[in-house]
Write an enzyme that holds these catalytic residues in place. Structure first.
Site: not given
Length: 262
Positions: A143, A156
């Protein structure tokens, strides 16, 4: 990377980027192994792909990769089906939004298992066979959150930083072997990610899963270790390296600040 009559395993294939990757891989001639928790969604996608591409082989393996030992079960199912994997796409992942001190420890453990442990496990189980054959590929989905710490998404972002570092290291280890290793770093994408966090944020500039999937497959034909999807995402990811650490953290915190509950 040549994909005609090769077998690609895609995790998290029941929706979003994984579903679109499966479609585009089938368009490029690949047979598929689809892995996700929702068997009904996988069967729907299987029927859709076979209707569009009657010559493809599509195997469905329902599995919850947030559970320990799920990677072994997936590989056991592959062996039972006689399906060696030429391309592994570790796409399955989950996010969270909120202060770490307020997170459910069990939910945090599931996130780490899915985003890190199962990804490493599947890679470790399938990469040796590719190296022995002298061909294949691994795409691990990280990401743009991997490039900096992100308050309110601490675990995350850290999990995706792990994926980025791990995969780039594998790229270095596998150079010259015939195995292509790639980290895919999407930014905000129109998927169930935001719904699952229960928060609304990063509402502007989201890409579509189709755009992200195209970035990944185009990058497979290149040699770079990492592909960031979208020009704005590439610029912001590169720009973070020039900010002082404290400013970087404040900037990323503001960028993902929730506007309201979903």
């Amino acid at each position: 990377m040549e994909l005609i009559n090769k077998t690609a395993l895609v995790t998290g294939a029941s929706g979003g980027i994984g579903e679109e990757l499966a479609r585009q891989l089938a368009e490029r001639g690949a047979h598929l192994v689809l892995v996700a928790r929702r068997a009904d969604a996988l069967e729907r996608l299987r029927r859709e792909i076979l209707a569009a591409h009657p010559g493809r082989e599509v195997t469905v393996i329902p599995a919850d990769l947030a559970e320990a030992d799920a990677g072994r079960e997936v590989v056991d199912a592959l062996r039972a089906a006689g399906r060696p994997v030429d391309l592994l796409v570790n796409n399955a992942g989950i996010g969270s939004h909120g202060a770490f001190a307020e997170q459910d420890p069990a939910a945090v453990a599931r996130l780490i298992q899915l985003n890190i442990t199962s990804l490493v496990d599947l890679t470790g189980r399938l990469l040796p066979g590719m190296l022995e054959r002298g061909c294949g590929g691994v795409v691990n989905v990280a990401s743009t959150a991997a490039f900096q710490p992100v308050p309110s998404m601490a675990v995350y972002a850290a999990s995706k930083a792990f994926v980025l570092s791990f995969t780039e290291a594998l790229w270095g280890e596998t150079r010259g072997t015939g195995v292509r290793v790639l980290t895919l770093c999407p930014g905000a994408t129109e998927t169930a990610f935001f719904t699952n966090t229960g928060k609304e944020f990063l509402t502007r500039g989201r890409q579509t899963p189709a755009e992200v999937a195209r970035t990944a497959l185009n990058a497979l034909d290149g040699h770079a270790p990492t592909a960031v999807s979208g020009l704005a995402n590439r610029l912001s990811s590169a720009g973070y390296r020039f900010l002082p650490r404290a400013a970087m953290i404040r900037f990323s915190q503001d960028a993902v600040r929730a506007t309201h509950a979903a």
